[in-house]
Design a protein around this motif. Structure first.
Motif, PDB file in Angstrom:
ATOM      1  N   PRO A   1       0.832  -1.203   0.000  1.00  0.00           N
ATOM      2  CA  PRO A   1       0.000   0.000   0.000  1.00  0.00           C
ATOM      3  C   PRO A   1       0.870   1.258   0.000  1.00  0.00           C
ATOM      4  O   PRO A   1       1.907   1.326   0.675  1.00  0.00           O
ATOM      5  CB  PRO A   1      -0.798  -0.121   1.295  1.00  0.00           C
ATOM      6  CG  PRO A   1      -0.835  -1.588   1.583  1.00  0.00           C
ATOM      7  CD  PRO A   1       0.505  -2.085   1.137  1.00  0.00           C
ATOM      8  N   GLY A   2       0.458   2.249  -0.779  1.00  0.00           N
ATOM      9  CA  GLY A   2       1.195   3.499  -0.829  1.00  0.00           C
ATOM     10  C   GLY A   2       2.269   3.545  -1.890  1.00  0.00           C
ATOM     11  O   GLY A   2       2.919   4.580  -2.063  1.00  0.00           O
ATOM     12  N   TYR A   3       2.449   2.432  -2.631  1.00  0.00           N
ATOM     13  CA  TYR A   3       3.461   2.398  -3.682  1.00  0.00           C
ATOM     14  C   TYR A   3       2.798   2.144  -5.027  1.00  0.00           C
ATOM     15  O   TYR A   3       1.828   1.382  -5.121  1.00  0.00           O
ATOM     16  CB  TYR A   3       4.491   1.295  -3.403  1.00  0.00           C
ATOM     17  CG  TYR A   3       5.392   1.613  -2.236  1.00  0.00           C
ATOM     18  CD1 TYR A   3       6.622   2.244  -2.429  1.00  0.00           C
ATOM     19  CD2 TYR A   3       5.006   1.298  -0.938  1.00  0.00           C
ATOM     20  CE1 TYR A   3       7.447   2.547  -1.342  1.00  0.00           C
ATOM     21  CE2 TYR A   3       5.821   1.592   0.149  1.00  0.00           C
ATOM     22  CZ  TYR A   3       7.044   2.217  -0.065  1.00  0.00           C
ATOM     23  OH  TYR A   3       7.851   2.513   1.005  1.00  0.00           O
TER      24      TYR A   3
ATOM     25  N   THR B   1      -1.409   3.492  -7.467  1.00  0.00           N
ATOM     26  CA  THR B   1      -1.029   3.560  -6.058  1.00  0.00           C
ATOM     27  C   THR B   1      -2.278   3.334  -5.225  1.00  0.00           C
ATOM     28  O   THR B   1      -3.267   4.055  -5.367  1.00  0.00           O
ATOM     29  CB  THR B   1      -0.414   4.923  -5.714  1.00  0.00           C
ATOM     30  OG1 THR B   1       0.737   5.134  -6.541  1.00  0.00           O
ATOM     31  CG2 THR B   1       0.011   4.981  -4.252  1.00  0.00           C
ATOM     32  N   ARG B   2      -2.252   2.350  -4.345  1.00  0.00           N
ATOM     33  CA  ARG B   2      -3.427   1.967  -3.572  1.00  0.00           C
ATOM     34  C   ARG B   2      -3.191   2.198  -2.080  1.00  0.00           C
ATOM     35  O   ARG B   2      -2.076   2.009  -1.594  1.00  0.00           O
ATOM     36  CB  ARG B   2      -3.769   0.494  -3.805  1.00  0.00           C
ATOM     37  CG  ARG B   2      -4.111   0.142  -5.249  1.00  0.00           C
ATOM     38  CD  ARG B   2      -4.159  -1.357  -5.447  1.00  0.00           C
ATOM     39  NE  ARG B   2      -4.638  -1.742  -6.772  1.00  0.00           N
ATOM     40  CZ  ARG B   2      -3.884  -1.800  -7.848  1.00  0.00           C
ATOM     41  NH1 ARG B   2      -2.593  -1.498  -7.762  1.00  0.00           N
ATOM     42  NH2 ARG B   2      -4.398  -2.154  -9.014  1.00  0.00           N
ATOM     43  N   SER B   3      -4.247   2.507  -1.386  1.00  0.00           N
ATOM     44  CA  SER B   3      -4.142   2.658   0.070  1.00  0.00           C
ATOM     45  C   SER B   3      -4.455   1.349   0.778  1.00  0.00           C
ATOM     46  O   SER B   3      -4.151   1.190   1.957  1.00  0.00           O
ATOM     47  CB  SER B   3      -5.103   3.745   0.567  1.00  0.00           C
ATOM     48  OG  SER B   3      -6.446   3.410   0.242  1.00  0.00           O
ATOM     49  N   TRP B   4      -5.095   0.424   0.070  1.00  0.00           N
ATOM     50  CA  TRP B   4      -5.401  -0.890   0.646  1.00  0.00           C
ATOM     51  C   TRP B   4      -5.104  -1.976  -0.397  1.00  0.00           C
ATOM     52  O   TRP B   4      -5.477  -1.865  -1.549  1.00  0.00           O
ATOM     53  CB  TRP B   4      -6.866  -0.988   1.075  1.00  0.00           C
ATOM     54  CG  TRP B   4      -7.174  -2.320   1.719  1.00  0.00           C
ATOM     55  CD1 TRP B   4      -7.586  -3.453   1.106  1.00  0.00           C
ATOM     56  CD2 TRP B   4      -7.047  -2.630   3.089  1.00  0.00           C
ATOM     57  NE1 TRP B   4      -7.736  -4.461   2.013  1.00  0.00           N
ATOM     58  CE2 TRP B   4      -7.408  -3.991   3.256  1.00  0.00           C
ATOM     59  CE3 TRP B   4      -6.658  -1.900   4.222  1.00  0.00           C
ATOM     60  CZ2 TRP B   4      -7.397  -4.625   4.483  1.00  0.00           C
ATOM     61  CZ3 TRP B   4      -6.652  -2.534   5.446  1.00  0.00           C
ATOM     62  CH2 TRP B   4      -7.027  -3.883   5.572  1.00  0.00           C
TER      63      TRP B   4
ATOM     64  N   PRO C   1     -11.128   1.963   1.610  1.00  0.00           N
ATOM     65  CA  PRO C   1     -11.287   3.183   0.824  1.00  0.00           C
ATOM     66  C   PRO C   1     -11.339   2.843  -0.657  1.00  0.00           C
ATOM     67  O   PRO C   1     -10.653   1.949  -1.116  1.00  0.00           O
ATOM     68  CB  PRO C   1     -10.019   3.993   1.161  1.00  0.00           C
ATOM     69  CG  PRO C   1      -9.047   2.983   1.654  1.00  0.00           C
ATOM     70  CD  PRO C   1      -9.861   1.915   2.311  1.00  0.00           C
TER      71      PRO C   1
ATOM     72  N   THR D   1     -10.723   3.164  -4.648  1.00  0.00           N
ATOM     73  CA  THR D   1      -9.588   3.601  -5.467  1.00  0.00           C
ATOM     74  C   THR D   1     -10.052   3.721  -6.903  1.00  0.00           C
ATOM     75  O   THR D   1     -11.183   3.411  -7.241  1.00  0.00           O
ATOM     76  CB  THR D   1      -8.438   2.576  -5.418  1.00  0.00           C
ATOM     77  OG1 THR D   1      -8.864   1.407  -6.107  1.00  0.00           O
ATOM     78  CG2 THR D   1      -8.065   2.227  -3.999  1.00  0.00           C
TER      79      THR D   1
ATOM     80  N   THR E   1     -11.362  -3.474  -5.089  1.00  0.00           N
ATOM     81  CA  THR E   1     -10.651  -2.450  -4.333  1.00  0.00           C
ATOM     82  C   THR E   1     -11.603  -1.627  -3.489  1.00  0.00           C
ATOM     83  O   THR E   1     -11.228  -0.636  -2.914  1.00  0.00           O
ATOM     84  CB  THR E   1      -9.929  -1.500  -5.295  1.00  0.00           C
ATOM     85  OG1 THR E   1     -10.894  -0.959  -6.207  1.00  0.00           O
ATOM     86  CG2 THR E   1      -8.862  -2.236  -6.093  1.00  0.00           C
TER      87      THR E   1
END
Length: 806
Positions: free
Chosen positions: A665-667, A673-676, A730, A732, A743
């Motif tokens: 996550p975050g990359y 780029t995904r938060s989850w 969240p 995406t 997602t």
């Protein structure tokens, strides 16, 4: 600097020519004496000495098998890869063009059919020419050349230094006399046609291409039986100096040499004037084709190919030493038939590369491996990278599906794909899927809590500092049925089950189904370090939610037992291996055993079918499927392992290189780029996309009916979504592949409790710095926890909570 030539042996000097002349004359005398003993006996002691010398030479030698390429074949008979030290394809004389036979005889030994192996007239002619002319002529007959090539082959097999071999230009009088004696002996044992066939299959034409069939394929892309006059003449001209007359490197020189052969054919009556004129006026008209050696040349299945070579080279059935086994692979003309289904293989590679491009900046890996239930046959082994030692993110030689000793990346944390093994033990203990248990999130199991583990010295293990495993989200019900917990992959439910069971029963299920923890190099019985990875240890309770490092191949093989009523079949890649002489080598047969009760498996499948159909495929597949998702902490190892009655497939996506501990996550990965991130992001869609294309190529029978279906979600979790086992993630803007990754909601599936390996994969056992089951750490949703898990109630074992599974 080149060695200074002696004027005595340098045939460019007058003195050298004189020495060479008398040397050859001496050889003539020895040969004449040896061949005409009655006459020689009247000529005095000098001739008698020649007879004695000649008769003392060996008339035979221990030949070695001629090197032939080995081939790895898919189960449909198509070639995956070819291996050779010498690219040779032996053919019968009738499968060599008649004009090719005439060409080689005309240029190399025009009196081949008149002499008995040694041509005294030719020797005398060469001696006079070499004394009186600046050009040099050889006098070796085709039979002598055949003998010399056999000697070189024997020396090569036995490791003789090249400087000591009888290469052209390095032979002394004794070498030539021995060669002549052996040629005479061979002529007594073999017909002229047999000698010619042997020679044309043995001689070097260029590079590592030996024999006329390989040469015809190399330069003209045709078989030796189809060679025309000018093609035959060109190839016949090459054998004198294969590199110097290579038509690709030196076309003008090659044409000149070809025309020399054509002139010899005209002089000997092999062709007429019209044929000669037409042939010398022609161009080379090459159609080159290279048969590359090794897995790197494979159009498909290169990683499976590499796995097969590791099986051959590590198996005593193919030789006493690794060196002998490798020699057999490259020289033995093996036909290696495998289990690989090339259609499944190509689809596995296609879908893996589509999910995570090979050159993606993240360098993430994606792998699909399929095993056939009921046989253990490996049907596919594909990944997103290109097999090569080259630099760049696109390339690697590591096989994500297998262990390091077989060329693999060393395994990955299995995440919640490990939860079914606890459920198996629950059912085996006489419990049911419909039983309700209390499983609140973050329930504390204090250090004083004894986790039953009857196979450990103390009969139990403990977690230092206690353990309060966390779920990925807080909204899951705190109590419910066992199938609810497995269906939604809630960590606290699996841990609650394990707390009421014997951990050794759970680990025994993993061992019975072939799983090995590639982070565990400690023997459970002795406590000593080993050089081979060990079965999953029950000393650390976190293994129940996926802390062990396992391989996709092993997990696909284990789940195949769920598809086959509890019958476990060891995976295998080879169906038969034979060498060029027809000798058969022992390979692993289909090896199956009933390890699980069909009733227990049926009950487990009742839940796993719902997971696959409702949360993963979501209507995209219309035949019975089952499986389990999995995600570790930081989502750097994500899985879906699913099956039909005919195929068990593990889809894995994650980090594998020096950044294998880095969260995802975050990359930016595959452009987003995904938060989850969980198994619904890549692994599950990868499995679905693959199965939609090939799943119905094998049986899709019923997977049984569980005694209870998963219960509806309790009201306390009514806000949660059943979409891919996810809850409240969240949103995406992810792109949509053929089957879009989910997602919209986090899975409850992120789950390991010990750290993944902290270094890049290696081809041998992990170093002392690699984590083990008794000493590992990871950051889960609620931070680090220390656990005691050495089986005596006192040892320390770092462990953490994991995200819950998707």
């Amino acid at each position: 600097m080149a060695a200074k030539k002696s004027p005595f042996f340098d045939t460019a000097t007058t003195l050298g020519k004189i020495v060479a002349f008398f040397g050859v004359s001496a050889l003539c005398g020895v040969l004449a004496a040896g061949l005409m003993v009655p006459v020689a006996s009247l000529a005095g002691s000098g001739a008698n000495a020649g007879v004695d010398i000649f008769n003392a030479l060996p008339a035979s030698f221990a030949g070695e098998p001629i090197a032939e390429p080995s081939k790895i074949l898919a189960k449909d008979g198509s070639t995956i890869a070819t291996f050779y030290s010498e690219n040779r394809q032996p053919v019968k004389l009738e499968n060599i063009s008649p004009v090719m036979r005439k060409a080689i005889v005309s240029i190399e030994d025009e009196r081949f059919y008149q002499h008995n192996g040694v041509d005294l007239r030719g020797i005398a002619r060469a001696a006079v020419n070499n004394f009186t002319s600046s050009s040099q002529q050889g006098a070796s007959t085709l039979t002598q050349q055949y003998v010399n090539n056999l000697l070189i082959n024997s020396d090569s097999v036995n490791g003789v230094d090249r400087s000591e071999m009888t290469i052209s230009g390095t032979k002394n009088i004794a070498d030539k006399a021995r060669e002549a004696k052996l040629a005479i002996s061979i002529e007594k044992e073999m017909s002229k046609d047999e000698i010619l066939e042997g020679y044309l299959n043995l001689v070097l034409f260029s590079g590592r291409n030996y024999g006329v069939q390989a040469a015809a394929q190399r330069f003209y892309s045709i078989d030796a039986k189809d060679l025309n006059l000018q093609q035959s003449a060109m190839l016949a001209g090459m054998v004198q100096l294969p590199n110097a007359y290579n038509p690709e490197s030196y076309p003008e020189r090659s044409i000149k040499r070809r025309n020399t052969v054509l002139a010899a054919m005209l002089r000997t009556g092999a062709i007429d004037k019209a044929e000669y004129k037409k042939a010398v006026a022609s161009d080379l008209n090459l159609k080159p084709h290279k048969t590359l050696s090794g897995c790197i040349a494979a159009d498909s299945a290169a990683y499976f190919c590499d796995y097969v070579t590791k099986l051959i080279v590590s198996d005593d059935a193919f030789g006493k030493t690794a060196e002998a086994r490798e020699s057999l692979l490259y020289r033995g003309g093996l036909t290696i038939k495998t289990t690989l289904d090339i259609k499944l293989q190509k689809e596995a590679e296609k879908q893996s590369k589509a999910m995570i491009p090979a050159n993606d900046k993240s360098n993430m890996g994606a792998s699909i491996v399929t095993v056939e239930p009921g046989s253990g046959n490996i049907l596919a082994m594909g990944q997103n990278k290109t097999y090569s030692p080259a630099e760049g993110k696109e390339f690697t030689e590591y096989n994500f599906a297998v262990e390091s000793s077989k060329g693999g990346a060393g395994g990955f944390q299995g995440g919640s794909t490990m939860k079914p093994y606890t459920t198996l033990a629950w059912l085996q203990a006489g419990n049911t899927m419909s039983q309700r248990i209390s499983a609140p999130n973050r329930k504390m199991y204090p250090q004083s809590f004894h986790w039953e583990a009857s196979c450990l010295p103390a009969g139990y293990t403990t977690v230092g500092g206690g353990w309060d495993p966390a779920n990925a989200v807080n909204s899951w019900a705190s109590s419910g049925t066992v199938d609810y917990g497995l269906f939604n992959s809630v960590n606290s439910f699996t841990v609650a089950e394990a707390s009421q069971l014997d951990l050794c029963d759970i680990s025994a299920n993993t061992e019975k189904l072939g799983l090995v923890d590639y982070a565990n190099y400690t023997d459970l019985a002795t406590g000593k370090k080993t050089t081979t990875a060990q079965p999953i240890s029950p000393a650390n309770p976190s293994f129940v939610i996926g802390s062990a490092q396992i391989t996709p191949l092993a997990q696909a093989t284990a789940f195949a037992a769920f598809a086959n009523n509890g019958e476990y079949c060891e995976n295998r890649a080879l169906t038969s291996v034979t060498d060029a002489s027809g000798n058969e080598y022992k390979v692993k047969p289909v090896t199956c055993s009933q390890e699980l009760s069909p009733k227990v498996v049926s009950d487990l499948n009742g839940t796993l079918k719902k997971i696959a159909s409702q949360k993963v495929a979501k209507g995209a597949i219309n035949y019975p499927i089952a499986g389990k998702t999995g995600t570790n902490n930081d989502a750097n190892s994500t899985w879906f392992v699913g099956y039909t009655s005919g195929m068990s497939t593990a889809a894995w996506v994650g980090r594998w290189d020096k950044q294998r501990n880095l969260e995802t996550p975050g990359y930016e990965i595959a452009g987003v780029t995904r938060s989850w991130v969980d198994s619904g992001t890549w692994a599950s869609p990868l499995w679905v996309n693959y199965m939609k294309e090939v799943g119905d190529l094998y049986s899709t029978d019923s997977l049984g009916k569980g005694s209870v279906s998963p219960q509806s979600t309790p009201s306390s979790a009514s806000a949660q979504s059943d979409s891919n086992n996810e809850a409240d993630a969240p949103a995406t803007t992810d792109p949509s592949p053929t089957t879009a990754p989910s997602t919209s909601a986090p899975s409850s599936d992120a789950l390991s409790s010990s750290a993944p390996a902290s270094s890049a994969p290696s081809s041998s056992a992990p170093s002392s710095s690699a984590p083990s089951t008794s000493e590992s750490s990871d950051t889960g949703n609620n931070g680090n926890r220390n656990s005691n898990g050495n089986g005596n109630g006192n040892g320390n074992n770092n462990s953490t909570d994991a995200k819950s599974d998707d």
